[in-house]
Design an enzyme around this catalytic site. Structure first.
Site, mmCIF file in Angstrom:
data_model
loop_
_atom_site.group_PDB
_atom_site.id
_atom_site.type_symbol
_atom_site.label_atom_id
_atom_site.label_comp_id
_atom_site.label_asym_id
_atom_site.label_seq_id
_atom_site.Cartn_x
_atom_site.Cartn_y
_atom_site.Cartn_z
ATOM 1 N N SER A 256 -1.131 3.998 -6.442
ATOM 2 C CA SER A 256 -0.871 4.082 -5.572
ATOM 3 C C SER A 256 0.703 3.071 -4.916
ATOM 4 C CB SER A 256 -2.283 2.870 -5.065
ATOM 5 O OG SER A 256 -1.697 2.054 -4.629
ATOM 6 N N LYS A 257 1.131 3.724 -4.024
ATOM 7 C CA LYS A 257 2.401 2.963 -2.933
ATOM 8 C C LYS A 257 2.020 1.375 -3.021
ATOM 9 C CE LYS A 257 4.994 5.084 -0.703
ATOM 10 N NZ LYS A 257 6.402 5.397 -1.387
ATOM 11 N N ARG A 258 0.678 0.965 -2.833
ATOM 12 C CA ARG A 258 0.561 -0.082 -3.432
ATOM 13 C C ARG A 258 1.411 -0.887 -4.132
ATOM 14 N NH1 ARG A 258 -3.265 -2.188 -5.710
ATOM 15 N NH2 ARG A 258 -4.305 -0.093 -5.898
ATOM 16 N N THR A 259 0.970 -0.517 -5.983
ATOM 17 C CA THR A 259 1.892 -1.113 -7.207
ATOM 18 C C THR A 259 3.380 -0.521 -6.821
ATOM 19 O OG1 THR A 259 0.613 0.481 -7.814
ATOM 20 C CG2 THR A 259 -0.613 -1.952 -7.880
ATOM 21 N N GLY A 260 3.999 0.523 -6.160
ATOM 22 C CA GLY A 260 5.089 0.775 -6.528
ATOM 23 C C GLY A 260 5.493 2.429 -6.288
#
Ligand code: GLU
Length: 491
Positions: A256-260
């Site tokens: 997800s966006k959270r990790t990159g």
């Protein structure tokens, strides 16, 4: 599994956002399957969600695919015999199947309102039980149902899931995956506005386009039995399947966006080399063997097989991606490398907008080819090589302020001036100067590097001097701030 049908595979994105990593990988596997089997690769745009579609998303998907080199044989801007390739233009092709479904009874009208279903769902939530759709319109007579429909009562068409049927999907990656129809609900096949839903049209389109293999993300595995039931109801030949594993972040959770960055476009703008990203996308689930990480597209196509795709989640390993980027950059021929970094140099105002990847620039940037992992890193690394004097970072400034630096730099400048050009061995020259001054090599090299490049890191000084040329090298040695300060007359 026999491959009797000609291979026709498709990538079917919905243009509701940029092409993300998972979509790009699905597209790549489809492409690789078609190209390695002499098959056809189709691009079908699933644009029935009018509210979320955008032309911009469509263009970015097409651009990203082109950038990756995933050329399609049929689809937008590539007409074939199975079009239209935009689902929004195919709506008329679904009418016959809908009518047939109603006629034959495998589609039935359900008049349960959205509100009614929500009340049921809420009640189930409150009772902490699993809500299950109550198929109370299943047995309404066709006559009554059609009369209510004709009178304008809002309804959906549901698929009448047969009882007690086993649906076994022969998946090239997962083997046989069995579903029992008893676990399935009568799902909505046509919305109140008459628009068929994804599962219904997907089966119709795949069949009309004679898709032989459906290769798509694992998240669609739950949809497959529904689609199989549509094939069965219509007596159509089922495609073969391959559900590729989820992509997980390094934390083991869904990427997800959270990790990159998850959009391919972000990687493009950040200057990731295309071959590295292509290679990396392959590795998200596919392997040639248990040791080969780096391979070209030709090598991929020689061995590509759906059976070599793993069932388990593929970890998005950023370190590996960066390692591959560096490795691929080092493999590039200098002219292509220079052409790839040129836009970034222009953007950073280091070269003029009409600069070309000429021999001079090639010789300059080639020195950094070993040292960067992304094209976008080049301007920061190579900035010191442009212009008359570099900018001096803090460490360089400190090195230049050390005692006696001025005379060291003047002595080296003098030696450079006296030597033939191009210099044969810059470090030998510096060594001679160091010996003459009675100083260690380090004491001399550090300020020389600082003066020449403005930093303490960077490429071989011999390369630096060669690229800067005699005049500029001497100027930098003689005119760096401390040299000027030190040599300014006291007063
Ligand atoms: N439009 C669907 C998606 O983007 C396609 C799924 C499929 O390949 O069947 O997920």
């Amino acid at each position: 599994m026999t491959e009797s049908r000609p291979v026709r595979v498709r990538f079917a994105p919905s243009p509701t956002g940029m092409l993300h990593i998972g979509g790009a990988r699905t597209a790549l596997f489809n492409w690789a399957y078609a190209r390695s089997r002499g098959g056809t690769f189709l691009l079908r745009i699933e644009d029935t969600d009018i509210e979320r579609n955008s032309e911009e998303s469509l263009q970015s998907i097409l651009d990203s695919m082109r950038w990756l080199g995933l050329d399609w044989d049929e689809g937008p801007e590539a007409d074939g015999n199975y079009g239209p390739y935009f689902q929004s233009q195919r709506v008329h092709t679904y009418q016959a199947a809908m009518a047939r479904g109603v006629e034959e009874g495998w589609l039935y009208r359900c008049f349960a309102s959205a509100e009614e279903l929500e009340v049921q769902r809420e009640a189930a939530r409150a009772a902490k039980t699993n809500w299950r759709f109550d198929p109370r319109f299943r047995d309404l007579s066709k006559q009554d149902a059609e009369a209510r429909h004709a009178a304008g009562e809002k309804n959906v068409l549901r698929f009448r899931v047969p009882e007690g049927e086993e649906i076994v999907i022969k998946d090239h990656i997962r083997g046989a995956v069995a579903f029992s129809s008893n676990d399935m609900e009568d799902w909505v096949a046509v919305r109140p506005n008459g628009m068929p839903t994804y599962n219904f049209v997907c089966a119709l389109d795949d069949s009309a386009m004679e898709i032989s293999h459906v290769i798509r993300g694992e998240e669609h595995l739950v949809n497959t039995p529904k689609q199989v039931l549509v094939y069965r109801a219509l007596g159509l030949a089922e495609p073969e399947y391959a559900h590729v594993p989820l992509i997980l972040g390094q934390d083991g959770k869904k990427l997800s966006k959270r990790t990159g960055d998850t959009a391919l476009g972000d990687y493009i703008t950040k200057g990731y080399p295309v071959d590295a990203l292509f290679n990396f996308l392959c590795l998200l689930g596919f392997s040639i063997d248990d040791k080969t990480d780096v391979f070209t597209r030709e090598e991929l196509l020689q061995v590509f097989d759906l059976k070599r795709i793993s069932k388990s989640g593929a970890i998005f390993d950023t370190d590996k991606l960066h390692w591959l980027c560096g490795d691929w950059i080092r493999r590039m021929a200098t002219p292509s490398f220079t052409a790839a970094v040129l836009p970034y140099l222009i953007d950073a105002d280091l070269v003029s907008p009409d600069a070309s990847a000429d021999a001079e620039l090639q010789s300059l940037v080639s020195v950094f080819q070993e040292r960067i992992t992304l094209f976008s890193e080049l301007p920061a690394q190579a900035a010191g090589m442009f212009g008359e004097l570099p900018e001096y970072d803090q460490k360089a400034q400190k090195a230049l302020q050390a005692e006696g630096v001025s005379s060291v730099l003047q002595a080296v400048a003098k030696a450079v001036d006296a030597s033939s050009w191009p210099m044969e061995d810059f470090s030998a020259t510096v060594k001679t100067v160091a010996e003459e001054l009675g100083l260690g090599m380090g004491k001399v090299m550090k300020p020389v590097r600082a003066a020449l490049t403005g930093t303490l890191g960077g490429p071989e000084l011999a390369d630096v001097v060669r690229i800067l040329g005699k005049k500029r090298s001497m100027k930098r040695l003689q005119e760096c701030p401390s040299a000027l300060e030190d040599s300014a007359p006291e007063g």
